[in-house]
Design a protein around this motif. Structure first.
Motif, PDB file in Angstrom:
ATOM      1  N   GLU A   1      -7.347  -5.564  -3.420  1.00 35.82           N
ATOM      2  CA  GLU A   1      -6.146  -5.991  -2.715  1.00 35.82           C
ATOM      3  C   GLU A   1      -6.256  -7.476  -2.381  1.00 35.82           C
ATOM      4  O   GLU A   1      -7.351  -7.975  -2.103  1.00 35.82           O
TER       5      GLU A   1
ATOM      6  N   VAL B   1      -2.274  -0.160  -8.426  1.00 39.57           N
ATOM      7  CA  VAL B   1      -1.757   1.205  -8.563  1.00 39.57           C
ATOM      8  C   VAL B   1      -2.779   1.991  -9.394  1.00 39.57           C
ATOM      9  O   VAL B   1      -3.074   1.604 -10.542  1.00 39.57           O
ATOM     10  N   TRP B   2      -3.346   3.049  -8.788  1.00 39.70           N
ATOM     11  CA  TRP B   2      -4.395   3.825  -9.465  1.00 39.70           C
ATOM     12  C   TRP B   2      -3.789   5.012 -10.204  1.00 39.70           C
ATOM     13  O   TRP B   2      -2.758   5.550  -9.809  1.00 39.70           O
TER      14      TRP B   2
ATOM     15  N   VAL C   1       3.563   5.696  -9.162  1.00 39.98           N
ATOM     16  CA  VAL C   1       2.333   5.992  -9.908  1.00 39.98           C
ATOM     17  C   VAL C   1       2.668   6.464 -11.323  1.00 39.98           C
ATOM     18  O   VAL C   1       2.097   5.974 -12.316  1.00 39.98           O
TER      19      VAL C   1
ATOM     20  N   GLY D   1      -2.821   8.155  -8.459  1.00 43.32           N
ATOM     21  CA  GLY D   1      -2.807   7.790  -7.044  1.00 43.32           C
ATOM     22  C   GLY D   1      -4.155   7.951  -6.396  1.00 43.32           C
ATOM     23  O   GLY D   1      -4.245   7.950  -5.154  1.00 43.32           O
ATOM     24  N   VAL D   2      -5.228   8.076  -7.215  1.00 45.85           N
ATOM     25  CA  VAL D   2      -6.564   8.257  -6.674  1.00 45.85           C
ATOM     26  C   VAL D   2      -7.332   6.945  -6.775  1.00 45.85           C
ATOM     27  O   VAL D   2      -7.555   6.451  -7.900  1.00 45.85           O
ATOM     28  N   PRO D   3      -7.678   6.341  -5.611  1.00 48.78           N
ATOM     29  CA  PRO D   3      -8.425   5.070  -5.651  1.00 48.78           C
ATOM     30  C   PRO D   3      -9.762   5.249  -6.371  1.00 48.78           C
ATOM     31  O   PRO D   3     -10.410   6.293  -6.278  1.00 48.78           O
TER      32      PRO D   3
ATOM     33  N   ARG E   1       0.826  -1.204   0.000  1.00 48.68           N
ATOM     34  CA  ARG E   1       0.000   0.000   0.000  1.00 48.68           C
ATOM     35  C   ARG E   1       0.866   1.262   0.000  1.00 48.68           C
ATOM     36  O   ARG E   1       0.586   2.243  -0.707  1.00 48.68           O
ATOM     37  N   LEU E   2       1.920   1.246   0.852  1.00 50.19           N
ATOM     38  CA  LEU E   2       2.796   2.411   0.919  1.00 50.19           C
ATOM     39  C   LEU E   2       3.512   2.644  -0.407  1.00 50.19           C
ATOM     40  O   LEU E   2       3.600   3.783  -0.886  1.00 50.19           O
TER      41      LEU E   2
ATOM     42  N   PRO F   1       4.664   8.754  -5.634  1.00 51.37           N
ATOM     43  CA  PRO F   1       4.465   9.420  -6.939  1.00 51.37           C
ATOM     44  C   PRO F   1       5.307   8.806  -8.052  1.00 51.37           C
ATOM     45  O   PRO F   1       4.834   8.657  -9.188  1.00 51.37           O
TER      46      PRO F   1
ATOM     47  N   ALA G   1       2.563   1.672  -3.379  1.00 48.83           N
ATOM     48  CA  ALA G   1       1.616   2.042  -4.444  1.00 48.83           C
ATOM     49  C   ALA G   1       1.235   3.510  -4.377  1.00 48.83           C
ATOM     50  O   ALA G   1       0.717   4.060  -5.376  1.00 48.83           O
ATOM     51  N   GLN G   2       1.478   4.226  -3.258  1.00 44.45           N
ATOM     52  CA  GLN G   2       1.135   5.636  -3.133  1.00 44.45           C
ATOM     53  C   GLN G   2       2.294   6.560  -3.538  1.00 44.45           C
ATOM     54  O   GLN G   2       2.107   7.771  -3.605  1.00 44.45           O
TER      55      GLN G   2
END
Length: 527
Positions: free
Chosen positions: A126, A145-146, A63, A149-151, A54-55, A60, A57-58
């Motif tokens: 997930e 990975v969105w 992404v 970075g926006v789910p 999760r960390l 920049p 994937a956030q």
């Protein structure tokens, strides 16, 4: 089978058995604990992997790299630094097509991700999975990975953080090692408990081995089966816990376990008031039949009762009395004849033949006179008994006579056993009444159409006053313990034939009188 001395004793066998059971249970618990620890370790590593993914994937850089879908050395370097900090075995970043953009091994960049578990992350979910990749079997946490970075927007890639399975087993091993002292402590306490329990058990069973107990039980069954009298054991609560085969027969087929009150109410009533002590030849009734009972108390409460039919006991006593009487008669005859032979031999050696002839003629004449007195007594066994008693009286220095005119017809042969028993007991009692002093014993036998009468008369002191009313009861005697059964048996047998026995004092003489009714003649045609 090994002898008892060469086989492990009860304590050793119990300890070994306990150790075997304890080790088996320990092994089973280890397997269960291992499975549980494995599951917990996998879940814990899966959560760690998912958190790290999760960390990552956030970031920049991740992404933007996933959106571009091309390799970026800066991206790979940053992801590997994060992998070292997270102590993960690998962190892989892939684009939407599953092509590796970051990997611990640079030569594998640009290759497709392996394991077949990217379907759900690329669909926006997930997931924690166990799959085999290029580095081996591992626990993986995968997140999408969105875009931007926006789910909830478009999935542009996937991040996979994994821990190889050896690390899972390392955690399990560490947990098991921490539990090892407790397993050893349980094993030690269990062994000490087994030794203590084995010693207590051995003390409770009188330090006997199981094989010895089994042998004793078999011997007990054999002894009970061989006994001709009934045996039953009763515990302190009044419950019959053991019965022999003979006891079951006398009790009408009922046996242990059962309450004594149901099997034998009279014995239960006798022993209910207080703990029974040792007793012999108690006369009770069992299912309407008289029996003789011996009681033996048990340590800790309860008792053992041995019992037999009174008629059988009396018959045995009479047989023993007859046998003893015959032995006494034979011994007396041997002794008397030896004395006579010695006298004759001495007279002949001294040359006094005429005197020896007179002694011999006197003996022959006395025997002839005695046989003449018995010529009308036509019961051979009774005649033989009287002849033997005459020899016995001569040995004791007592004058023994059969009254002139005594007679008894052959019809009384059918009651010969009763007559022999009665005459034997009454004459022997008369001999004992004289207590070794000179005296006279006379037997009179007669019959009439109503039956027969028999009298045994002695010049002794008579029946003691304290026994006069209980003379014919079992055990009544002035001669000590273990006596008083012969006369009781005579009375019992005579009464069974409809007769009676009584005694009286006639002047200076004691007279015992026996009378029997005339025997019933068999019907015509009967054997």
């Amino acid at each position: 089978m090994l002898p008892f001395s060469r086989r492990p004793n009860l304590q050793g066998r119990l300890v070994r058995l306990h150790l075997l059971v304890l080790c088996s249970m320990t092994a089973l618990l280890v397997l269960v604990q291992t499975a549980q620890l494995y599951r917990e370790a996998r879940e814990r590593l899966g959560e760690r992997a998912l958190t790290a993914s999760r960390l990552v994937a956030q970031l920049p850089l991740v992404v933007s790299g996933a959106q571009a879908g091309t390799q970026n050395p800066a991206l790979n370097a940053q992801v590997n630094r994060l992998r070292a900090q997270a102590q993960a075995d690998f962190i892989v970043v892939g684009n939407r097509a599953g092509i590796r953009l970051a990997h611990p091994l640079p030569e594998r960049l640009g290759q497709p991700m392996e394991g077949g578990d990217n379907t759900l992350p690329l669909a926006g979910r997930e997931v924690v999975s166990v799959a085999r990749g290029s580095l081996g079997l591992s626990v993986r946490g995968k997140v999408p990975v969105w875009r931007g970075g926006v789910p909830g927007t478009q999935v542009v890639g996937v991040v996979s953080t994994g821990y190889l399975m050896p690390q899972v087993w390392h955690l399990v091993q560490g947990a098991l090692v921490s539990l090892l002292p407790w397993f050893v402590l349980a094993l030690g306490l269990g062994s000490a408990g087994a030794v203590w329990a084995a010693r207590r058990l051995r003390a409770e069973i009188l330090n006997l081995e199981p094989e010895q107990i089994a042998a004793l039980a078999q011997q007990q069954r054999a002894v009970l089966a061989a006994l001709r009298e009934g045996v039953l054991a009763v515990d302190r609560a009044g419950e019959v816990i053991l019965t022999s085969a003979r006891a079951v027969s006398l009790l009408g087929g009922a046996g242990a376990p059962a309450p004594l009150t149901a099997l034998w109410p009279e014995l239960a009533e006798l022993t209910a008031a207080h703990p029974p002590g040792r007793a012999q030849n108690l006369e009770l009734r069992l299912r309407g039949q008289p029996v003789l009972v011996n009681l033996e108390p048990l340590e800790g409460g309860g008792f053992v009762a041995g019992f037999r039919d009174r008629a059988e006991a009396l018959a045995l006593a009479e047989e023993l009395t007859h046998a003893r009487g015959f032995v006494d008669v034979l011994r007396a005859q041997t002794h008397e004849y030896q004395n006579r032979l010695h006298v004759l031999s001495g007279l002949l050696q001294l040359g006094r033949g005429e005197e020896a002839l007179r002694v011999l003629n006197a003996e022959i004449h006395a025997d002839a006179q005695f046989r003449q007195l018995l010529r009308d007594v036509q019961v051979p066994r009774l005649v033989a008994l009287l002849a033997g008693k005459r020899e016995r009286a001569q040995e004791l220095g007592i004058e023994f006579q059969v009254a002139e005119g005594s007679s008894l017809g052959p019809v009384w042969e059918r009651h010969a056993d009763t007559l022999v028993s009665a005459v034997g007991n009454l004459t022997e009692n008369a001999f004992e009444a004289l207590a070794g002093a000179p005296g006279q014993v006379t037997v009179l036998i007669g019959e009439d159409p109503e039956g027969m009468q028999l009298e045994v008369e002695d010049t002794g002191p008579g029946v003691p006053e304290n026994l006069s009313g209980t003379l014919y009861t079992q055990g009544a005697s002035s001669k000590g313990e273990g006596r008083g059964y012969g006369l009781h048996g005579v009375v019992t047998r005579v009464a069974a034939l409809g007769g009676q026995v009584r005694h009286t004092r006639r002047g200076a003489r004691t007279v015992f009188q026996l009378s029997l009714p005339a025997p019933q003649l068999p019907a015509r045609g009967e054997a």
